[in-house]
Motif scaffolding. Structure first.
Motif, PDB file in Angstrom:
ATOM      1  N   SER A 153       0.817  -1.219   0.000  1.00 36.05           N
ATOM      2  CA  SER A 153       0.000   0.000   0.000  1.00 36.05           C
ATOM      3  C   SER A 153       0.854   1.274   0.000  1.00 36.05           C
ATOM      4  CB  SER A 153      -0.949   0.013   1.205  1.00 36.05           C
ATOM      5  OG  SER A 153      -0.262   0.281   2.398  1.00 36.05           O
ATOM      6  N   LEU A 154       2.152   1.157   0.241  1.00 33.25           N
ATOM      7  CA  LEU A 154       3.034   2.328   0.215  1.00 33.25           C
ATOM      8  C   LEU A 154       3.240   2.846  -1.207  1.00 33.25           C
ATOM      9  CD1 LEU A 154       5.862   1.383   2.739  1.00 33.25           C
ATOM     10  CD2 LEU A 154       3.799   2.700   3.156  1.00 33.25           C
ATOM     11  N   LYS A 172       2.871   6.895  -0.817  1.00 27.43           N
ATOM     12  CA  LYS A 172       1.532   6.993  -0.219  1.00 27.43           C
ATOM     13  C   LYS A 172       1.423   8.250   0.646  1.00 27.43           C
ATOM     14  CE  LYS A 172      -1.517   4.443   2.914  1.00 27.43           C
ATOM     15  NZ  LYS A 172      -1.652   3.208   3.710  1.00 27.43           N
ATOM     16  N   THR A 173       2.426   8.507   1.478  1.00 32.75           N
ATOM     17  CA  THR A 173       2.415   9.678   2.354  1.00 32.75           C
ATOM     18  C   THR A 173       2.506  10.966   1.542  1.00 32.75           C
ATOM     19  OG1 THR A 173       3.394   8.424   4.157  1.00 32.75           O
ATOM     20  CG2 THR A 173       3.624  10.812   4.261  1.00 32.75           C
ATOM     21  N   LYS A 174       3.344  10.949   0.508  1.00 34.48           N
ATOM     22  CA  LYS A 174       3.475  12.141  -0.332  1.00 34.48           C
ATOM     23  C   LYS A 174       2.169  12.447  -1.058  1.00 34.48           C
ATOM     24  CE  LYS A 174       8.426  11.797  -0.945  1.00 34.48           C
ATOM     25  NZ  LYS A 174       9.538  11.638  -1.867  1.00 34.48           N
ATOM     26  N   LEU A 175       1.493  11.402  -1.543  1.00 33.37           N
ATOM     27  CA  LEU A 175       0.204  11.609  -2.214  1.00 33.37           C
ATOM     28  C   LEU A 175      -0.854  12.118  -1.241  1.00 33.37           C
ATOM     29  CD1 LEU A 175       0.089   8.516  -4.592  1.00 33.37           C
ATOM     30  CD2 LEU A 175       0.361  10.917  -5.241  1.00 33.37           C
ATOM     31  N   LYS A 179      -2.831  15.596  -1.527  1.00 28.35           N
ATOM     32  CA  LYS A 179      -4.300  15.611  -1.493  1.00 28.35           C
ATOM     33  C   LYS A 179      -4.792  16.653  -0.478  1.00 28.35           C
ATOM     34  CE  LYS A 179      -7.960  12.277  -0.461  1.00 28.35           C
ATOM     35  NZ  LYS A 179      -8.197  10.871  -0.075  1.00 28.35           N
ATOM     36  N   ILE A 180      -4.167  16.686   0.696  1.00 28.13           N
ATOM     37  CA  ILE A 180      -4.545  17.661   1.722  1.00 28.13           C
ATOM     38  C   ILE A 180      -4.242  19.077   1.250  1.00 28.13           C
ATOM     39  CG2 ILE A 180      -3.955  18.486   4.040  1.00 28.13           C
ATOM     40  CD1 ILE A 180      -3.586  15.483   4.784  1.00 28.13           C
ATOM     41  N   ALA A 181      -3.085  19.252   0.617  1.00 25.41           N
ATOM     42  CA  ALA A 181      -2.718  20.580   0.128  1.00 25.41           C
ATOM     43  C   ALA A 181      -3.698  21.050  -0.937  1.00 25.41           C
ATOM     44  CB  ALA A 181      -1.302  20.563  -0.426  1.00 25.41           C
ATOM     45  N   LEU A 182      -4.118  20.153  -1.807  1.00 25.51           N
ATOM     46  CA  LEU A 182      -5.073  20.534  -2.864  1.00 25.51           C
ATOM     47  C   LEU A 182      -6.445  20.868  -2.280  1.00 25.51           C
ATOM     48  CD1 LEU A 182      -4.125  17.993  -5.672  1.00 25.51           C
ATOM     49  CD2 LEU A 182      -3.745  20.467  -5.652  1.00 25.51           C
ATOM     50  N   LYS A 183      -6.843  20.181  -1.218  1.00 27.28           N
ATOM     51  CA  LYS A 183      -8.118  20.486  -0.570  1.00 27.28           C
ATOM     52  C   LYS A 183      -8.093  21.884   0.044  1.00 27.28           C
ATOM     53  CE  LYS A 183      -9.888  15.921   0.579  1.00 27.28           C
ATOM     54  NZ  LYS A 183     -10.239  15.008   1.645  1.00 27.28           N
ATOM     55  N   GLU A 184      -6.935  22.267   0.607  1.00 25.70           N
ATOM     56  CA  GLU A 184      -6.806  23.585   1.226  1.00 25.70           C
ATOM     57  C   GLU A 184      -6.864  24.696   0.198  1.00 25.70           C
ATOM     58  OE1 GLU A 184      -3.260  23.464   3.598  1.00 25.70           O
ATOM     59  OE2 GLU A 184      -4.112  22.040   5.029  1.00 25.70           O
TER      60      GLU A 184
END
Length: 186
Positions: A153-154, A172-175, A179-184
């Motif tokens: 899953s990594l 996985k962590t970078k994605l 994803k969080i940055a794009l939501k902000e």
């Protein structure tokens, strides 16, 4: 839940210390490590053995009889066989994995080594393990033992835990961060 984990680690630590002291006194540190690996392989292969070890349903006598038969059949005796039987007799078999982990930690400290838990998306080859070991040894200033595991899953990259440090360089962590940055932003 935390109190239970502390109790298990305390039990495991006491048993691990006793096992290490006995192995050191007998000059059998490597023999005990090999026997531990053999027992862990049995645990990994058998869901029934895992249930026996972890289930509170079985009585101490039932656990002791079953574990004695398993150890005899596997040819595991000596200090590891004795500590496993003692844990069963004292209804502490649930802590056996912690006992073995504690033993390894004591052995590593005795040898001036440190263990690095490395999780990768795909199995590492020998060259990659050697390079990682050299890099981490230079960083830690000690001999590093690599404990490698795989988590598909990594997606890619590595997660390295060494002592209190953790380096998460997984895709996985970078994605997830992206994803969080794009939501902000949106």
């Amino acid at each position: 839940m935390s109190e239970t984990a502390d109790a298990v680690s305390g039990v495991a630590e006491r048993y691990a210390t006793a096992l290490f002291d006995l192995a050191l006194e007998a000059g059998a540190l490597d023999q005990v490590s090999g026997d531990i690996a053999s027992f862990e392989a049995l645990l990994k292969e058998s869901d029934d053995l895992k249930r026996l070890v972890l289930s509170p349903v079985f009585s101490a006598d039932d656990q002791l009889k079953a574990i004695t038969a398993i150890l005899d059949r596997a040819g595991l005796g000596g200090l590891v066989g004795n500590i496993v039987k003692l844990a069963a007799r004292n209804r502490r078999l649930f802590a056996i994995e912690g006992i073995f982990k504690g033993y390894r930690a004591l052995l590593a400290a005795h040898r001036g080594e440190i263990t690095a838990d490395v999780v990768s998306a795909t199995p590492l080859n020998d060259v990659q393990v050697a390079e990682l070991k050299d890099t981490l040894s230079a960083m830690a200033g000690k001999q590093v033992i690599i404990n490698a595991s795989v988590d598909p899953s990594l997606i890619g990259g590595l997660i390295v835990r060494m002592g209190s440090r953790m380096i998460d360089n997984s895709l996985k962590t970078k994605l997830n961060a992206l994803k969080i940055a794009l939501k902000e932003v949106g």
